[in-house]
Design an enzyme around this catalytic site. Structure first.
Site, PDB file in Angstrom:
ATOM      1  N   LYS C  79      -6.059   5.977  18.246  1.00  0.00           N
ATOM      2  CA  LYS C  79      -5.336   4.782  17.784  1.00  0.00           C
ATOM      3  C   LYS C  79      -4.689   4.097  18.977  1.00  0.00           C
ATOM      4  O   LYS C  79      -4.135   4.768  19.872  1.00  0.00           O
ATOM      5  CB  LYS C  79      -4.285   5.212  16.768  1.00  0.00           C
ATOM      6  CG  LYS C  79      -3.545   4.071  16.075  1.00  0.00           C
ATOM      7  CD  LYS C  79      -2.612   4.635  15.006  1.00  0.00           C
ATOM      8  CE  LYS C  79      -1.860   3.519  14.289  1.00  0.00           C
ATOM      9  NZ  LYS C  79      -0.921   4.043  13.269  1.00  0.00           N
ATOM     10  N   SER C 154      -1.021   1.938   8.854  1.00  0.00           N
ATOM     11  CA  SER C 154      -1.421   1.168  10.003  1.00  0.00           C
ATOM     12  C   SER C 154      -2.613   1.745  10.763  1.00  0.00           C
ATOM     13  O   SER C 154      -3.161   1.070  11.631  1.00  0.00           O
ATOM     14  CB  SER C 154      -0.242   1.012  10.961  1.00  0.00           C
ATOM     15  OG  SER C 154       0.193   2.266  11.381  1.00  0.00           O
ATOM     16  N   SER C 178       1.251   5.876   7.425  1.00  0.00           N
ATOM     17  CA  SER C 178       0.194   5.197   8.171  1.00  0.00           C
ATOM     18  C   SER C 178      -1.059   5.994   8.482  1.00  0.00           C
ATOM     19  O   SER C 178      -2.020   5.424   8.974  1.00  0.00           O
ATOM     20  CB  SER C 178       0.763   4.649   9.480  1.00  0.00           C
ATOM     21  OG  SER C 178       1.641   3.590   9.195  1.00  0.00           O
TER      22      SER C 178
END
Lengths: 102, 476, 496
Positions: C79, C154, C178
């Site tokens: 990420k 996210s 997330s």
């Protein structure tokens, strides 16, 4: 939404150094007002005598030995700096102009 | 003046750790800009702080030396504001649970000893350093930032508003500095920025109990500047008040060149620091046994030492002050005193000639053997050497660490005080310098000194001045 | 079957037995990325060269007979809010568009030492603030199960990378759900470890007391393998937990006889899709039939928890994001004075959601409001923690949903922040309590969109979560495993 909330938004935006266009500010004021109203619901809970949680980990502080470790070479430390002057980071005028003091 | 002056000081002291408070970067002063930095002290995204144990120890020692009450549990908070020298846009500091509360320092002012109270002693991190184009922040078109200093551990000491003049502030700072040097927490060098002082000063009508509006004074770079700046500010505020005006709460910058304070207006609301507990650091929990151990490690503190030097060695207050303020010098004195019991005499030499010689040859007092000074003074007392020779020997002792007894022996520097030895030389000099003799007889005192000088030259400076004078006076 | 369809554990085995080379494995994923990512947009930065480089070196060392980590040669996606040295780390924000970290996050150091090729940095909601990956300053990522739908957020990019076969494993971060919510929406497994189990050093901070790096994978065993590598005390992170890390891959298939499972009854299920509730009930029945003691536990503080979270997280974020001021790194808008520079840089560099949260956070911490907002929220957090402590006295494990609905449409909630925040209602209280939580595939919605279950355990009981996930993988019907990607010419990946 009350007019003084917009003034609050102004104050908070200045505190947070976030420049907002007037439309942005208005739009955001409405959303913030809603979000804060939702947040205020926690006032309904009775928290007398309750300690606040600032850390979920209930351990005491970690201490490390006072030993010098290699630092980043200058070029690495400043490799992302937008404005430089030799080994320094450069920034524009710090003191406030007449306007900014308003 | 119709007003009482009320001054409180906020002192920041850099602690003597090898590495920074939250990372392993060196704290060494004077390095190339931005060469002592890492992701943590630069506040790069993703970086996290880890406490330096030694910083905590030194902070505690300082707090103990200042009679402050150490809190077994304390916490760190974030103080949020925007400034280019602040890498994370927050300073990790302590807000409502500081390391130590209260405390005091007993300072001698002109009217006696006052106990100046402290509000708190806490730990926080330094910010970077700003250099302004044109040397002053006022009117600077741009500024340069060096983050070497960012993250160095800082002790913040806040006094109660109990000082009443620039001079009192200076005396307080001098004593504070001594105490901190003794506790080993800092080297307190204002010129290197390891000790900084800001002041809050307000005036109030004589006898009033309410505090007046205060101004904050910053940028004072020496203890003397503090005194000057505060005296100036007292004058300025007095003028404002007596003309019927109101003092505005503002920050004033001391201009060393112009010798005046200049108001630095800052935005309203910019001092809402939004303190909240630092989530990246867990609370500090201390064992009382740890505090006790640190307390034991503290040396005899200045106040006590001053007293003892006067009691034990019969020294005068000023002498005790000087030997306490310069800790190494005091240590040297006490070592030498073990072998030389005329303490006052020793003190005079230590504070006078020895200090002078150390400065001249850029040596530190701990490089010299205290016993050697004792030996030198004994030689002097026994009349084996005269004062001028002693001074010369001292100079060499400081430079090379040579033994005075040996030097005297090897170079034949024994004082000549025997009449039999001196008489022929005196007669010779008198014979060779009839003019000078005439001049002296006519009342010119300098001529005597000239003749003394000639005899000294003849005797390689070894003549006993007292005996020499006697003989000369006889013979002329 | 293509290599990119294999799980990490399978690949690990094949690599160790030299059935395949690391270069072959990495190439397979890189080609898959080339093929499908233009449509899905899971990646912000792709690092094909470096990945092949690492793979090549691993093959070489293996040939030399060196002992390698089980994950050596198994590729991974990261990420883009996790710092990677010399590789730009943008947090999906304009303000860090060109930021190149001079250091690796601790987890990255771990995966580099193990020899895992990094395929690239994945898309996210800007600074991890969001539940749909629509807040990325660059582009939204699409759900491979339906391209008109969000992948969740996210960690949307990471979830899609794994779901669509672009990576066998991915690192994500979870502050208020997330990892778990996107895992649920994309039909993959997402683990949020106990707070402090995995080092945060190098994770760009959003809300420091809530952030955790976690794992997205195809199954529990893969997560276990990866957790073995990244869990553990880090001297660079003062909040990381001391103590031994167990072997999470050992003993993953126990019986359920003594297990006490509490099925969560949420404070209000308004906004829950009825099929989600049904899914949870089916799972509960399965557990009961298999010998577990199943009861009901209510978490009445969920709504208050959500409100408290939306004060605490923005407050910490407002402080953590102060450093983006255009001085030392990142976007700089210039200006005559420093104040102008600060304001313009942050005004231009941050997206609307980030600005909203900074505003709320600043407000909640400001003089006069701190007590009523932030302090009060911290007290509510204590109450939430206590409610979990109570629940864990009666139950070993809590069972619920990982998201109240399946994937919603792109643009559906962007106009209404409060609506968007409600997507986290199932995940937030776990974060507030700091307990570990795992999302796993729970079946399909009638629309075909995935639904996800969520398991929550007491602190440091990740092993239990993984064991239960294994159980569900074995005993519940879970076809299809992979999305059908219609846009691929000449057919798409088959279901297993």
């Amino acid at each position: 939404m009350p007019a003084d909330f917009v003034r609050e938004v102004d104050y908070v935006a200045r505190l947070a150094r976030l420049f907002l266009e007037p439309e942005e500010k208005e739009h955001m004021a409405g959303q913030l007002s809603d979000i804060l109203e939702n947040a205020r619901r926690i006032q309904e809970l009775d928290t007398t005598g309750i300690e606040p949680t600032s850390h979920v980990t209930e351990l005491p502080a970690v201490l490390r030995e006072d030993r010098v470790r290699p630092s980043l070479p200058l070029e690495r430390a400043l490799q992302n700096a937008p404005r430089r002057k030799e080994g320094f980071v450069r920034v524009p005028r710090i003191t406030l102009s007449e306007e900014e003091q308003e | 003046m119709n007003y009482d002056v009320v001054i409180g000081l906020e002192i920041h002291v850099e602690l003597l750790t090898a590495s920074k408070l939250f990372c392993g970067c060196s704290t060494a002063f004077g390095r190339e800009p931005n060469s002592n930095c890492c992701p943590v002290c630069l506040g790069l995204p993703g970086s996290l702080p880890v406490f330096n144990r030694r910083a905590i120890e030194l902070a505690l020692k300082a707090a103990l030396a200042l009679n402050s009450e150490v809190q077994l549990q304390s916490r760190f908070d974030r103080k949020n504001y925007f400034y280019p020298d602040l890498p994370k846009a927050y300073q990790v500091s302590q807000y409502d649970q500081p390391l130590a509360r209260g405390g005091y320092l007993e300072v001698e002012f002109e009217d006696g000893i006052h106990r100046v109270h402290l509000e708190r002693v806490h730990l926080e991190e330094e910010a970077g350093k700003l250099i302004h184009a044109g040397d002053s922040i006022i009117g600077a078109g741009h500024s340069l930032v060096d983050y070497n200093r960012a993250g160095i551990p800082l002790l913040e000491i806040v006094t109660a508003p109990e000082l009443h003049s620039g001079r009192e502030a200076r005396y307080f700072l001098e004593d504070l500095r001594t105490v901190l040097l003794y506790s080993g927490s800092s080297d307190c060098k204002m010129e290197e920025g390891s000790l900084r002082c800001d002041a809050n000063i307000s005036l109030r009508p004589k006898g009033s109990r309410e505090l007046g509006t205060k101004a904050e004074v910053k940028n004072m770079n020496s203890f003397r500047s503090v005194e000057l700046a505060l005296d100036y500010e007292v004058g300025r505020q007095e003028r404002v008040l007596s003309e019927g005006g109101k003092v505005i709460q503002e920050t004033c910058h001391w201009d060393e060149e112009k010798k005046q304070t200049i108001a630095l207006r800052s935005k309203e609301g910019s001092s809402d620091y939004r303190y909240f507990p630092e989530p990246d650091l867990l609370p500090l929990v201390l064992e009382s046994s740890f505090i006790e151990e640190l307390s034991r490690q503290l040396p005899e503190l200045p106040a006590r030492r001053r007293e003892r030097l006067q009691e034990q060695y019969g020294l005068e207050k000023e002498e005790a002050f000087l030997l306490t303020a310069n800790r190494d010098l005091g240590d040297f004195f006490e070592e030498a005193a073990k072998e030389y019991p005329d303490y006052r005499h020793l003190a005079k030499w230590v504070q006078g000639d020895l200090l002078y010689q150390l400065r001249e040859s850029l040596k530190k007092v701990d490089e010299l053997e205290p016993g050697l000074l004792a030996d030198l003074l004994l030689l002097l007392d026994e009349g084996k050497i005269n004062r001028p020779v002693a001074k010369e020997l001292l100079a060499e002792m400081v430079k090379t660490g040579a033994d005075p007894k040996e030097m005297v022996k090897d170079r034949g520097l024994e004082q000549i005080s025997g009449r039999d030895t001196l008489l022929p030389v005196v007669e010779k000099v008198i014979a060779q310098n009839p003019e000078a003799v005439e001049n002296y007889r006519r009342g010119k005192k300098k001529a005597l000194a000239f003749l003394v000088g000639r005899v000294m030259a003849e005797t390689q400076g070894r003549a006993d001045p007292a005996e020499l004078n006697r003989i000369l006076q006889e013979k002329i | 079957m293509n290599l990119y369809e294999k799980t990490a554990s399978e690949l690990s085995r094949m690599l160790q037995s030299r059935e395949v080379s690391a270069v072959e494995v990495t190439t397979s994923f890189l080609e898959r990325i080339d093929q499908v990512d233009p449509h899905l947009k899971a990646f912000i930065t792709r690092t094909a060269e470096q990945a092949l480089d690492t793979a090549g070196r691993i093959d070489y060392f293996r040939q030399q007979g060196e002992q390698l980590h089980p994950l050596a040669g198994v590729p991974v996606a990261v990420k883009d809010n996790i710092s990677t040295m010399d590789l730009r780390t943008t947090c999906a924000s304009l303000i860090l568009k060109d930021y190149i970290p001079p250091f690796d996050a601790t987890v990255i150091t771990a995966l580099k030492s193990a020899g895992m090729p990094i395929l690239g940095k994945t898309n996210l909601d800007e600074f991890a603030m969001g539940s749909s990956t629509e807040n990325s300053a660059f582009f939204p990522t699409r759900n491979p199960w339906n391209l008109d739908r969000v992948p969740g957020g996210s960690s949307g990019g990471s979830a899609v990378a794994v779901a669509a076969g672009m990576a066998p494993l991915a690192l994500g971060s979870d502050t208020g759900g997330s990892i778990r919510q996107p895992a649920s929406l994309c039909r993959v497994t997402g683990l949020r470890p106990t707070y402090g189990r995995v080092s945060r050093y190098g994770l760009v901070a959003f809300a420091s007391s809530l952030d955790q790096i976690g794992i997205i994978s195809m199954n529990a065993l893969d997560s276990a393998l990866f957790l073995n590598l990244i869990a553990g005390y880090d001297p660079l992170d003062s909040t990381s937990l001391p103590g031994e890390v167990p072997d999470y891959t050992a003993g993953l298939e126990p019986g359920l006889e003594k297990l006490r499972v509490g099925v969560i009854r949420y404070g209000s299920t308004e906004g829950f899709d009825p099929e989600v509730t049904e899914m949870v009930q089916k799972a509960a029945s399965l557990l009961e039939k298999s010998g577990a003691n199943v009861g009901e536990v209510s978490l009445p503080l969920t709504d208050y928890g959500l409100s408290a979270y939306y004060l605490i997280a923005p407050a910490e974020a407002s402080s953590n994001l102060g450093r983006y001021d255009g001085v030392r790194y990142g976007f700089c808008a210039g200006g005559d004075s420093i104040e102008e520079m600060f304001n313009r840089t942050r005004g231009k560099g941050f997206g609307p959601e980030v600005k909203r949260r900074i505003m709320i956070g600043t407000y909640a911490l400001s003089a006069g409001y701190y007590d009523a907002y932030y302090l009060k929220a911290m007290k509510v957090r204590t109450l939430v923690r206590r409610s979990y402590e109570e629940a864990f006295k009666k139950y070993d494990l809590l069972l619920g949903a990982a998201s109240p609905t399946p994937a919603f449409k792109l643009g559906e909630k962007t106009g209404d922040p409060l609506q968007m925040y409600l997507s986290d209602v199932c995940n937030i209280t776990d974060s507030l309590a700091g307990v570990p939580s795992l999302a796993l595939p729970g079946g399909a919605h009638t629309s075909g969109l995935p639904l996800g279950l969520q398991l929550t355990a007491p602190p440091l009981r990740e092993k239990l979560l993984l064991q239960m996930a294994c159980f569900f993988e074995k005993y519940s019907e879970q076809a299809p495993r992979r999305p059908v990607l219609d846009f691929i010419e000449g057919g798409s990946s088959d279901e297993l």
